[in-house]
Enzyme design. Structure first.
Site: not given
Ligand code: CO8
Length: 257
Positions: A65, A108, A111, A131
């Site tokens: 998400a 998400g 999911e 999460e």
């Molecule tokens: N949301 C928003 N922005 C994101 C997300 C995200 N989930 N994932 C990555 N981004 C953004 C980063 O902020 C970054 O932006 P910027 O360049 O502006 O800083 C850009 O994407 C690239 O990401 P990274 O620099 O972090 O890339 P890396 O290769 O270093 O890391 C990862 C990749 C490991 C995937 C890392 O980005 C990460 O940990 N992301 C978050 C993963 C996460 O926690 N996902 C769960 C989110 S909560 C959720 O899904 C709840 C579900 C609920 C129901 C669904 C409703 C829609």
């Protein structure tokens, strides 16, 4: 229909949808999920389409998400926007959905892949429910669908530690159908889609529904649903065509009637 976050293409009875928010690794904001539900429903109604293929980018199917959007949301926002209503629309799609997953399928994103009926994973795919690291839990079916797919032990570990599993581990656990080299992902997923697109569409639809019933109905009710679907198919032209073609030793030509 103009989509902002999706690339949509129709090819040989396959509806291809590519998630397209590359800057944020296809993070799923509400607008994207709304568009996705609109496009999938349109494809569900389109007689020219028999299978839906859902893809992300090479680096990310979807990294979850949109955390920015979530961070700004209150419980009242969720209620008033009916936050999960579009996920419900996706759940109700009748045609088979194949997810082709490369790179991150987290939160998400995992999911969403599990909303598909079949998952083809590239060797680079990583499936996880991180999460817990954000102080929350999965909200779009993760605790339920993952547990049904991989069993309690593995689901519990993935959800409590937030650690993702590899494509091979996902295959071993029964979460995905096959693992293919990254450069062959689309080709392999498309081949699977084409194979299913050649099958009788009404039987495919009822088969999908019947299998899904096995996930949430007691056996007796599931069997009842299956039997009624079986009876119903004997009113289709495709049933006559399928059986006649077998008897005449020729290839059937299914029309979806
Ligand atoms: N949301 C928003 N922005 C994101 C997300 C995200 N989930 N994932 C990555 N981004 C953004 C980063 O902020 C970054 O932006 P910027 O360049 O502006 O800083 C850009 O994407 C690239 O990401 P990274 O620099 O972090 O890339 P890396 O290769 O270093 O890391 C990862 C990749 C490991 C995937 C890392 O980005 C990460 O940990 N992301 C978050 C993963 C996460 O926690 N996902 C769960 C989110 S909560 C959720 O899904 C709840 C579900 C609920 C129901 C669904 C409703 C829609």
């Amino acid at each position: 229909m103009e989509e902002q976050y999706l690339i949509v293409e129709k090819q040989d009875r396959i509806g291809k949808i590519r998630l397209n928010r590359p800057r944020v690794l296809n993070a799923l904001n509400s607008a994207l999920i709304g568009e996705l539900a609109d496009v999938m429903e349109e494809m569900d109604r389109d007689d020219q389409i028999r299978v839906i293929l859902l893809m992300g980018s090479e680096k990310a199917f979807a990294a979850g998400a949109d955390i920015q959007e979530l961070a700004e949301s209150s419980p009242v926002d969720f209620v008033m926007k009916q936050f999960f209503a579009d996920w419900e629309r996706i759940r109700k799609i009748q045609k088979p959905i194949i997810a082709a997953v490369s790179g991150y399928a987290l939160g998400g994103g995992c999911e969403l892949a599990m909303c598909a009926d079949l998952i083809v994973a590239s060797e680079t795919a990583r499936f996880g429910q991180p999460e817990i690291n954000l102080g929350v839990i999965p909200g779009a079916g993760g605790t339920q669908r993952l547990t049904r797919a991989v069993g309690k032990a593995r689901a519990m570990e993935m959800i409590l530690t937030g650690k993702p599993i590899t494509a091979r581990e996902a295959l071993e656990a029964g979460l995905v159908n096959r693992v293919v080299p990254a450069d062959q992902l689309e080709e392999e997923a498309l081949a699977l889609a084409k194979e299913i697109a050649g099958k009788p569409p009404i039987a495919v639809r009822l088969a999908k529904q019947s299998v899904l019933k096995a996930m949430d109905l007691p056996l007796e009710h599931g069997l009842h649903f299956e039997q009624n679907s079986f009876y119903l198919l004997f009113s289709s032209q495709d049933q006559q065509e399928g059986m006649q073609a077998f008897i005449e030793k020729r290839k059937p030509n299914f029309q979806g009637k």
